[in-house]
Design a protein around this motif. Structure first.
Motif, PDB file in Angstrom:
ATOM      1  N   LEU A 153     -91.582  53.829 -11.394  1.00  0.00           N
ATOM      2  CA  LEU A 153     -90.230  53.262 -11.494  1.00  0.00           C
ATOM      3  C   LEU A 153     -89.338  54.206 -10.708  1.00  0.00           C
ATOM      4  CD1 LEU A 153     -88.372  51.140 -13.010  1.00  0.00           C
ATOM      5  CD2 LEU A 153     -87.943  52.963 -14.647  1.00  0.00           C
ATOM      6  N   ILE A 154     -88.701  53.674  -9.660  1.00  0.00           N
ATOM      7  CA  ILE A 154     -87.864  54.510  -8.808  1.00  0.00           C
ATOM      8  C   ILE A 154     -86.477  54.609  -9.438  1.00  0.00           C
ATOM      9  CG2 ILE A 154     -86.968  54.782  -6.440  1.00  0.00           C
ATOM     10  CD1 ILE A 154     -90.005  54.619  -6.431  1.00  0.00           C
ATOM     11  N   ASN A 155     -86.009  55.855  -9.546  1.00  0.00           N
ATOM     12  CA  ASN A 155     -84.688  56.054 -10.133  1.00  0.00           C
ATOM     13  C   ASN A 155     -83.677  56.174  -9.012  1.00  0.00           C
ATOM     14  OD1 ASN A 155     -82.463  56.809 -11.560  1.00  0.00           O
ATOM     15  ND2 ASN A 155     -83.336  58.695 -12.410  1.00  0.00           N
TER      16      ASN A 155
ATOM     17  N   LEU B 204     -85.362  41.402 -21.254  1.00  0.00           N
ATOM     18  CA  LEU B 204     -85.128  41.956 -19.919  1.00  0.00           C
ATOM     19  C   LEU B 204     -86.439  42.554 -19.405  1.00  0.00           C
ATOM     20  CD1 LEU B 204     -83.186  42.969 -17.630  1.00  0.00           C
ATOM     21  CD2 LEU B 204     -82.836  45.023 -19.022  1.00  0.00           C
ATOM     22  N   GLU B 205     -86.807  42.180 -18.177  1.00  0.00           N
ATOM     23  CA  GLU B 205     -87.974  42.794 -17.530  1.00  0.00           C
ATOM     24  C   GLU B 205     -87.474  43.653 -16.369  1.00  0.00           C
ATOM     25  OE1 GLU B 205     -92.034  41.670 -14.997  1.00  0.00           O
ATOM     26  OE2 GLU B 205     -90.275  40.408 -14.825  1.00  0.00           O
ATOM     27  N   ILE B 206     -87.998  44.869 -16.260  1.00  0.00           N
ATOM     28  CA  ILE B 206     -87.667  45.717 -15.111  1.00  0.00           C
ATOM     29  C   ILE B 206     -88.878  45.762 -14.198  1.00  0.00           C
ATOM     30  CG2 ILE B 206     -86.902  47.999 -14.343  1.00  0.00           C
ATOM     31  CD1 ILE B 206     -84.865  46.529 -16.163  1.00  0.00           C
ATOM     32  N   GLY B 207     -88.693  45.349 -12.934  1.00  0.00           N
ATOM     33  CA  GLY B 207     -89.799  45.322 -11.964  1.00  0.00           C
ATOM     34  C   GLY B 207     -90.390  43.931 -11.850  1.00  0.00           C
ATOM     35  N   THR B 208     -89.627  42.994 -11.269  1.00  0.00           N
ATOM     36  CA  THR B 208     -90.087  41.594 -11.140  1.00  0.00           C
ATOM     37  C   THR B 208     -91.392  41.531 -10.341  1.00  0.00           C
ATOM     38  OG1 THR B 208     -87.729  41.051 -10.924  1.00  0.00           O
ATOM     39  CG2 THR B 208     -89.301  39.262 -10.538  1.00  0.00           C
ATOM     40  N   GLY B 209     -91.499  42.332  -9.269  1.00  0.00           N
ATOM     41  CA  GLY B 209     -92.711  42.357  -8.444  1.00  0.00           C
ATOM     42  C   GLY B 209     -93.099  40.973  -7.964  1.00  0.00           C
ATOM     43  N   SER B 210     -94.339  40.578  -8.257  1.00  0.00           N
ATOM     44  CA  SER B 210     -94.833  39.259  -7.834  1.00  0.00           C
ATOM     45  C   SER B 210     -94.201  38.124  -8.632  1.00  0.00           C
ATOM     46  CB  SER B 210     -96.342  39.198  -8.047  1.00  0.00           C
ATOM     47  OG  SER B 210     -96.630  39.206  -9.447  1.00  0.00           O
ATOM     48  N   GLY B 211     -93.725  38.431  -9.839  1.00  0.00           N
ATOM     49  CA  GLY B 211     -93.178  37.391 -10.720  1.00  0.00           C
ATOM     50  C   GLY B 211     -94.184  36.912 -11.763  1.00  0.00           C
TER      51      GLY B 211
ATOM     52  N   GLY C 221     -81.514  44.898  -7.917  1.00  0.00           N
ATOM     53  CA  GLY C 221     -80.769  46.087  -8.299  1.00  0.00           C
ATOM     54  C   GLY C 221     -81.691  47.173  -8.820  1.00  0.00           C
ATOM     55  N   ASP C 222     -81.091  48.262  -9.268  1.00  0.00           N
ATOM     56  CA  ASP C 222     -81.835  49.391  -9.814  1.00  0.00           C
ATOM     57  C   ASP C 222     -82.022  49.192 -11.311  1.00  0.00           C
ATOM     58  OD1 ASP C 222     -82.929  51.790 -10.552  1.00  0.00           O
ATOM     59  OD2 ASP C 222     -81.069  52.938 -10.319  1.00  0.00           O
ATOM     60  N   GLY C 223     -83.256  48.881 -11.685  1.00  0.00           N
ATOM     61  CA  GLY C 223     -83.554  48.585 -13.077  1.00  0.00           C
ATOM     62  C   GLY C 223     -83.435  49.787 -13.996  1.00  0.00           C
ATOM     63  N   TRP C 224     -83.381  50.995 -13.431  1.00  0.00           N
ATOM     64  CA  TRP C 224     -83.206  52.191 -14.256  1.00  0.00           C
ATOM     65  C   TRP C 224     -81.908  52.051 -15.048  1.00  0.00           C
ATOM     66  CZ3 TRP C 224     -86.830  56.218 -14.291  1.00  0.00           C
ATOM     67  CH2 TRP C 224     -86.472  57.339 -15.064  1.00  0.00           C
TER      68      TRP C 224
ATOM     69  N   VAL D 166     -85.167  42.277 -13.174  1.00  0.00           N
ATOM     70  CA  VAL D 166     -84.526  43.085 -12.127  1.00  0.00           C
ATOM     71  C   VAL D 166     -85.594  43.648 -11.191  1.00  0.00           C
ATOM     72  CG1 VAL D 166     -83.006  45.070 -11.680  1.00  0.00           C
ATOM     73  CG2 VAL D 166     -82.750  43.787 -13.811  1.00  0.00           C
ATOM     74  N   GLU D 167     -85.340  43.566  -9.870  1.00  0.00           N
ATOM     75  CA  GLU D 167     -86.273  44.112  -8.867  1.00  0.00           C
ATOM     76  C   GLU D 167     -85.469  44.838  -7.794  1.00  0.00           C
ATOM     77  OE1 GLU D 167     -89.748  44.362  -8.275  1.00  0.00           O
ATOM     78  OE2 GLU D 167     -88.915  45.462  -6.573  1.00  0.00           O
ATOM     79  N   ARG D 168     -85.998  45.982  -7.309  1.00  0.00           N
ATOM     80  CA  ARG D 168     -85.255  46.752  -6.307  1.00  0.00           C
ATOM     81  C   ARG D 168     -85.713  46.490  -4.871  1.00  0.00           C
ATOM     82  NH1 ARG D 168     -88.133  51.014  -4.450  1.00  0.00           N
ATOM     83  NH2 ARG D 168     -86.361  52.130  -3.563  1.00  0.00           N
TER      84      ARG D 168
HETATM   85  N1  SAH Z   1     -94.110  42.812 -13.208  1.00  0.00           N
HETATM   86  C1  SAH Z   1     -94.696  42.884 -11.875  1.00  0.00           C
HETATM   87  C2  SAH Z   1     -95.276  44.263 -11.616  1.00  0.00           C
HETATM   88  C3  SAH Z   1     -94.870  44.756 -10.258  1.00  0.00           C
HETATM   89  S1  SAH Z   1     -95.177  46.446  -9.899  1.00  0.00           S
HETATM   90  C4  SAH Z   1     -95.694  41.781 -11.643  1.00  0.00           C
HETATM   91  O1  SAH Z   1     -96.038  41.057 -12.599  1.00  0.00           O
HETATM   92  O2  SAH Z   1     -96.125  41.577 -10.507  1.00  0.00           O
HETATM   93  C5  SAH Z   1     -93.635  47.198 -10.336  1.00  0.00           C
HETATM   94  C6  SAH Z   1     -92.396  46.677  -9.655  1.00  0.00           C
HETATM   95  O3  SAH Z   1     -91.315  47.488 -10.112  1.00  0.00           O
HETATM   96  C7  SAH Z   1     -92.387  46.767  -8.135  1.00  0.00           C
HETATM   97  O4  SAH Z   1     -92.122  45.513  -7.591  1.00  0.00           O
HETATM   98  C8  SAH Z   1     -91.267  47.768  -7.838  1.00  0.00           C
HETATM   99  O5  SAH Z   1     -90.551  47.479  -6.653  1.00  0.00           O
HETATM  100  C9  SAH Z   1     -90.389  47.610  -9.062  1.00  0.00           C
HETATM  101  N2  SAH Z   1     -89.491  48.736  -9.325  1.00  0.00           N
HETATM  102  C10 SAH Z   1     -89.741  50.073  -9.218  1.00  0.00           C
HETATM  103  N3  SAH Z   1     -88.652  50.789  -9.539  1.00  0.00           N
HETATM  104  C11 SAH Z   1     -87.683  49.881  -9.858  1.00  0.00           C
HETATM  105  C12 SAH Z   1     -86.322  50.009 -10.269  1.00  0.00           C
HETATM  106  N4  SAH Z   1     -85.730  51.196 -10.437  1.00  0.00           N
HETATM  107  N5  SAH Z   1     -85.634  48.874 -10.497  1.00  0.00           N
HETATM  108  C13 SAH Z   1     -86.210  47.662 -10.347  1.00  0.00           C
HETATM  109  N6  SAH Z   1     -87.490  47.469  -9.967  1.00  0.00           N
HETATM  110  C14 SAH Z   1     -88.212  48.582  -9.730  1.00  0.00           C
END
Ligand code: SAH
Length: 211
Positions: free
Chosen positions: A205-207, A83-90, A133-136, A106-108
Motif C-alpha cells: 500500500l503506497i502512502n 470501503l475497499e482500498i486498492g480497486t486493482g482489477s475490480g 485517490g490515495d487510499g491511505w 479507492v485506487e491510486r
Molecule cells: N483488490 C484488488 C487487488 C489489487 S492489488 C483486486 O481484486 O484485483 C492492490 C492494489 O492497491 C493495486 O491496484 C494498487 O495500485 C493499489 N494501491 C496501492 N496503494 C494504494 C493507495 N495508497 N491507495 C489506493 N490504492 C492503492
C-alpha cells in the motif's frame, strides 16, 4: 449479478470450500463471478486457478482464497456500507458488491481504475462508487463505514482508516513488509481490538502520491 455460474467458477468455489471457506454467500459469489474478465486475455486460461496473477503496473489480482477469506471475515459484522482500498482489477469489488448494499472503492493507478469501472459496469454491478485517490487517507466524505478492507500491504494501520469506521465496525488489513499478518481490527467506542488472522502476501500500500 444474475447469471449462471460457469463450471470453472463453480469448481473454484468448491476448491475454496475444501481450503476451509465455509461462508455460503461468499462461495456463491465466487461461483457467480467470471474471474477471466478481470485479467488480460493471455492469462484467461489461469483465471480459475487459486493463485494471484499480474494485472499490469506491477500489481496483482489477489489469490481467490484470500479474497474469500477476507470477505467472510468482513461479513461477520453484517456491514451495510463498505470501503475497499486498492480497486486493482475490480475482482474483489465484484465479490463484495454482490454481498453488501453499498461499496466504495479507492485506487491510486488511474488506468487500473478505469478498466475496473468498465468491467464492473458490464457485470451490472451498480452499487459501487469509485475514487481515484490515495487510499491511505480513506474516503472521509462518504464515511463512516461499517467495514473497510485494504487489499494492499500497509507498514502500519493507517489512523485515517480506523477513524472512518462506525462503532462496531471492522477493518481487515494486511500489515507488514515482505509477508504480512492479516489483521481484523474492531472498533469498540474509542477502543480498537486487533486480532491476527493468518500470514499473507500482498503488494505494498503506497502512502502518499498518486501514480
Ligand atoms: N483488490 C484488488 C487487488 C489489487 S492489488 C483486486 O481484486 O484485483 C492492490 C492494489 O492497491 C493495486 O491496484 C494498487 O495500485 C493499489 N494501491 C496501492 N496503494 C494504494 C493507495 N495508497 N491507495 C489506493 N490504492 C492503492
Amino acid at each position: 449479478m444474475d447469471r449462471l455460474a460457469s463450471t470453472s467458477a463453480l469448481n473454484l468455489a468448491r476448491s475454496l470450500y475444501e481450503a476451509g471457506i465455509r461462508d455460503e454467500p461468499v462461495l456463491k459469489a465466487v461461483a457467480n463471478t467470471p474471474r477471466e474478465r478481470f485479467l488480460d486475455a493471455a492469462l484467461g486460461h489461469k483465471a480459475y486457478e487459486n493463485t494471484a496473477l499480474p494485472i499490469g503496473q506491477g500489481q496483482t489480482i489477489s489469490q481467490p482464497y484470500i479474497v474469500a477469506r477476507m470477505t467472510e471475515i468482513l461479513l461477520q459484522c453484517q456491514p451495510q456500507k463498505v470501503l475497499e482500498i486498492g480497486t486493482g482489477s475490480g475482482y474483489q469489488a465484484a465479490i463484495l458488491a454482490q454481498l453488501v448494499p453499498q461499496l466504495c472503492t479507492v485506487e491510486r493507478i488511474k488506468s487500473l481504475q478505469i478498466q475496473a469501472r468498465q468491467r464492473l459496469k458490464k457485470l451490472d454491478l451498480h452499487n459501487i462508487a469509485f475514487k481515484y485517490g490515495d487510499g491511505w487517507q480513506g474516503w472521509p466524505s462518504k464515511g463512516p463505514y461499517d467495514a473497510i478492507m485494504v487489499t494492499a500491504a500497509a507498514a502500519s494501520v493507517p489512523n485515517a482508516l480506523i477513524e472512518q469506521l462506525t462503532d462496531g465496525g471492522v477493518l481487515v488489513i494486511p500489515v507488514g513488509e515482505t509477508s504480512q499478518q492479516l489483521l481484523k481490527v474492531t472498533r469498540k467506542g474509542n477502543q480498537y481490538v486487533s486480532e491476527a488472522i493468518e500470514i499473507v502476501r500482498f503488494v505494498p500500500l503506497i502512502n502518499g502520491e498518486l501514480a
